[in-house]
Design an enzyme around this catalytic site. Structure first.
Site, PDB file in Angstrom:
ATOM      1  N   ASP A  23       1.476  -1.301   0.097  1.00  0.00           N
ATOM      2  CA  ASP A  23      -0.270  -0.171  -0.414  1.00  0.00           C
ATOM      3  C   ASP A  23       1.140   1.437   0.019  1.00  0.00           C
ATOM      4  O   ASP A  23       0.450   2.288   0.716  1.00  0.00           O
ATOM      5  CB  ASP A  23      -0.985   0.035   1.038  1.00  0.00           C
ATOM      6  CG  ASP A  23      -0.320  -0.170   2.569  1.00  0.00           C
ATOM      7  OD1 ASP A  23       1.201  -0.186   2.642  1.00  0.00           O
ATOM      8  OD2 ASP A  23      -1.039   0.010   3.908  1.00  0.00           O
ATOM      9  N   GLU A  24       1.860   0.676  -0.056  1.00  0.00           N
ATOM     10  CA  GLU A  24       2.995   2.794  -0.633  1.00  0.00           C
ATOM     11  C   GLU A  24       3.584   2.474  -1.197  1.00  0.00           C
ATOM     12  O   GLU A  24       4.582   1.338  -1.253  1.00  0.00           O
ATOM     13  CB  GLU A  24       3.097   2.925   0.923  1.00  0.00           C
ATOM     14  CG  GLU A  24       4.757   1.828   1.558  1.00  0.00           C
ATOM     15  CD  GLU A  24       4.900   2.771   2.684  1.00  0.00           C
ATOM     16  OE1 GLU A  24       5.351   3.453   2.451  1.00  0.00           O
ATOM     17  OE2 GLU A  24       4.782   1.455   3.652  1.00  0.00           O
TER      18      GLU A  24
END
Lengths: 378, 377
Positions: free
Chosen positions: B112-113
């Protein structure tokens, strides 16, 4: 010492002898070339103490005069300069003369070189080999034996004995064997005068490579003899002496599988070309790995794959195939080397599973054997 | 040209998906929107642990790693879901696809990043506009919120994306560090964990500014080379480039799980080992990788944790092999005290297509035997 010689003859001899001369040697005088002049002819000698080569130019041969105005004597000349000088001389003949102060004069036409020589007395004596235990082999056959095996010697000094070719004469059969432990090449030939007691020896691969370069492709015999630590190849007007490798050569025959699970027959050239193409996308990084898959009774599929570059796949129709299906990966380089050594139009390849060595032989059962260990992939 | 690029002020984005798992679930089922939602490892088990939660749940005090029973007490209306990793992975893939349409220099850091180097994507003054575009696309196309940090390097971009959530866009300029970054408490600095924070506080370092001004030599005495690195970062210096391939340099793949209760029951432990080995196998297979070391982590009831590893003769990928060697480590190193958590990790990972082992004439038989030992297990 003095003589006048045909320049072409001298150049040919120098080239042969130069194969043994190294600029890096512990014995300084070995950077030179010995010239020994006798009424019957001239002998050139080069040596790096591992290999020694003597090339003889007879004064007269088949009614032709090669050397004239001979005054006997000997001298050692710097191998760094002598060959180039002779090659570039203007005329067809060369006159070489040495005085008692070891000053050498080389004349050809109007060119004159004055060189400092060294005393031939200081040049090491080559070991004299007894030639009782010897056997003969046609030169072209010897060259074949070398070419079919020597490429498989190890180039790593981790197991020095594997840097040599194992030569064995047993029950009238002469066998050359070489292995770097990833592949093995061997060839057997019958030898006619086979009562000789010939010990099994290991000759440095480098020596045999040089020997192969020097020998001409003729059917004239080469006489091979051995002492404890030296082997001598005696051809017409040429003596080639090499050191032997110490130690026991590993027993390889029991490592060669006797049964096979998959056997295929193929055209050597076709298989070679296909592997060669697949190897284009199987470079360095991963041991040049290509993959072989059997597909039914008559088709094999060869693939190569470089993650960053791309993939290649090619099907080849083989003469016949028997046994289990197979998927195996191996070094394309080893396979290409092996197929090139086969020298016959059709090959038989015998596999015993993806993790075991496979064997490549001529389809006509000529005792050339190429064995390759596969590559384990995931 | 290379030199020019190095001297050029870089513009780095750090994209951080907000409450990623929870947001993906809400995008999937819009009825969940606006509700207090938590993703928990094992909702049925009383001791299940919160993996992530929505802002609505966080507002009630629900936190990541909190046991489920505690979260329920704080927030009785909490909706709890089991994690659905396939869903998260495909959302992540779609998100990175949007990023890579802007520049190929995208470095995924986790599901998620990720970082982007947008130096060459337009004038720096348009960077905020570009970030807004990305944020809007991800929101409209995937129905997912994210925060974006904009800075001249990765560290500052990471700190920036953390400053405003959800749907924030924060610019960190080097010349403004004394008012933006330095007042933050030291624990909030990326790269400072609990242990490091404790050590720093003993040195009277309480804010990032304190760290920036601290003597490097003193820091190195306490933290080694990491001390110098942290000091550099606190001063806004970070030379790491955005490396799109970094994600492929994975060195290990593992799985760990807390037991529902501390146990010495061999059956229970065996059951968990099988689950872990299966997880590791699945992850290895997905990455098309194999590994050559195995590590076992045991955490005892008293929180004492040991890790033991073993280098293997061959590469492994199957759960049978993973389990075989993990069990071997367990038998060797478990002191029979109650176990709270177990972890199995396969290390020395390589992508399958990159490995090939040339077999050796004198040892191939042994190798073939090794193979058998494992598969006969």
């Amino acid at each position: 010492m003095k003589f006048i010689i045909q320049r072409d003859q001298l150049i040919a001899s120098i080239q042969d002898v130069m194969k043994a001369i190294s600029s890096r040697t512990v014995v300084p005088i070995l950077t030179g070339m010995k010239i020994e002049v006798k009424q019957h002819g001239i002998t050139l000698t080069g040596s790096d103490s591992d290999i020694s080569i003597e090339s003889y130019i007879p004064a007269e041969e088949d009614g032709n005069v090669n050397v004239e105005q001979i005054e006997e004597g000997s001298i050692v000349l710097q191998a760094k300069y002598f060959p180039d000088i002779v090659r570039k001389l203007p005329e067809k003949t060369v006159e070489i003369e040495a005085d008692e102060n070891l000053k050498v004069t080389i004349r050809s036409g109007k060119a004159e070189f004055n060189l400092n020589g060294q005393d031939a007395e200081e040049y090491p004596q080559l070991p004299k080999l007894q030639t009782d235990d010897s056997f003969e082999l046609p030169t072209d056959l010897l060259k074949s034996l070398i070419k079919q095996t020597v490429f498989a010697v190890s180039t790593m000094e981790t197991r020095p004995i594997l840097t040599g070719v194992h030569i064995k004469l047993e029950e009238g059969n002469l066998t050359f064997t070489a292995t770097d432990s990833h592949r093995l090449a061997s060839r057997e030939v019958p030898v006619s005068d086979s009562n000789t007691a010939f010990p099994s020896v290991v000759v440095p691969g480098k020596s045999l490579n040089e020997l192969n370069k020097i020998l001409d492709d003729t059917e004239e015999p080469v006489e091979i003899s051995v002492t404890n630590n030296q082997i001598l190849f005696r051809a017409k007007n040429l003596n080639f002496l090499s050191r032997l490798l110490d130690g026991n050569y590993p027993e390889t025959s029991r490592l060669i599988p006797e049964q096979s699970k998959t056997v295929l027959y193929a055209k050597t050239k076709e298989l070679l070309n296909t592997i060669d193409r697949a190897s284009l996308l199987a470079k360095e990084e991963r041991n040049n790995v290509v993959r072989l898959n059997t597909q039914g009774d008559h088709v094999i599929n060869i693939t190569g794959n470089s993650p960053e570059v791309g993939t290649v796949s090619e099907e080849i129709v083989v003469q016949s195939m028997e046994g289990e299906e197979l998927k195996i990966s191996f070094s394309s380089k080893y396979m290409i080397d092996a197929l090139k050594a086969i020298e016959y139009e059709e090959v038989k390849v015998e596999f015993t599973g993806a993790m075991r060595p496979f064997i490549i032989r001529p389809a006509n059962e000529d005792p050339i054997l190429q064995l390759i260990l596969p590559v384990r992939t995931f | 040209m290379v030199v020019e690029h190095q001297n050029k002020r870089r513009v780095i984005f750090h994209i951080d998906m907000n409450c990623f798992y929870a947001s993906v679930e809400m995008a999937y089922d819009s009825d969940l929107k606006g509700k207090a939602l938590a993703i928990a490892g094992n909702p049925e088990e009383r001791k299940g642990i919160i993996v992530t939660s929505s802002y609505e749940a966080r507002a009630k005090g629900v936190k990541t790693t909190m046991p489920l029973w505690q979260a329920r007490r704080l927030c009785p209306e909490l909706v709890v879901l089991r994690p659905n990793f396939d869903r998260y992975r495909s959302a992540s893939k779609a998100m990175f696809k949007i990023l890579s349409e802007i520049t190929p220099i995208v470095q995924p850091v986790s599901i998620d990043e990720g970082y982007m180097d947008v130096t060459d994507c337009g004038p720096p003054e348009k960077a905020i506009e570009l970030a807004e575009n990305i944020q809007n696309r991800i929101l409209h196309e995937l129905d997912l919120p994210c925060s974006i940090g904009i800075a001249p390097n990765k560290f500052l971009a990471k700190m920036a994306s953390d400053m405003k959530k959800p749907m924030g866009i924060t610019v960190l300029r080097k010349r403004e560090l004394s008012t933006t970054l330095w007042p933050l408490p030291i624990e909030e600095m990326y790269g400072v964990g609990n242990k490091t924070a404790e050590k720093l506080k003993k040195m009277e370092i309480h804010t990032i500014g304190d760290l920036a001004k601290k003597d490097v030599y003193e820091l190195k005495q306490v933290l080694g080379i990491n001390g110098e690195r942290l000091n550099n970062r606190a001063n806004g210096n970070d030379k790491r480039s955005v490396d799109p391939d970094a994600i492929y340099d994975f060195k290990s793949i593992g799985s760990s799980q807390t037991l529902p209760h501390d146990t010495i029951e061999e059956e229970e432990i065996k059951k968990l080992m099988v689950i872990l080995a299966t997880n590791v196998e699945r992850r290895l297979k997905r990455k098309q990788a194999v590994g050559q070391s195995i590590q076992l982590m045991i955490r005892y009831a008293d929180r004492k944790t040991i890790t033991r590893s073993k280098k293997l003769q061959m590469f492994i990928e199957d759960k049978e092999d993973i389990l075989y060697f993990a069990k071997e480590l367990l038998e060797l190193h478990w002191n029979e005290e109650p176990i709270r958590l177990l972890g199995i990790t396969v290390q020395d990972i390589q992508e399958k297509q990159r490995i090939a082992k040339q077999l050796d004439l004198f040892t191939y038989e042994k190798e073939a035997q090794n193979e058998k030992v494992v598969y006969s297990y």
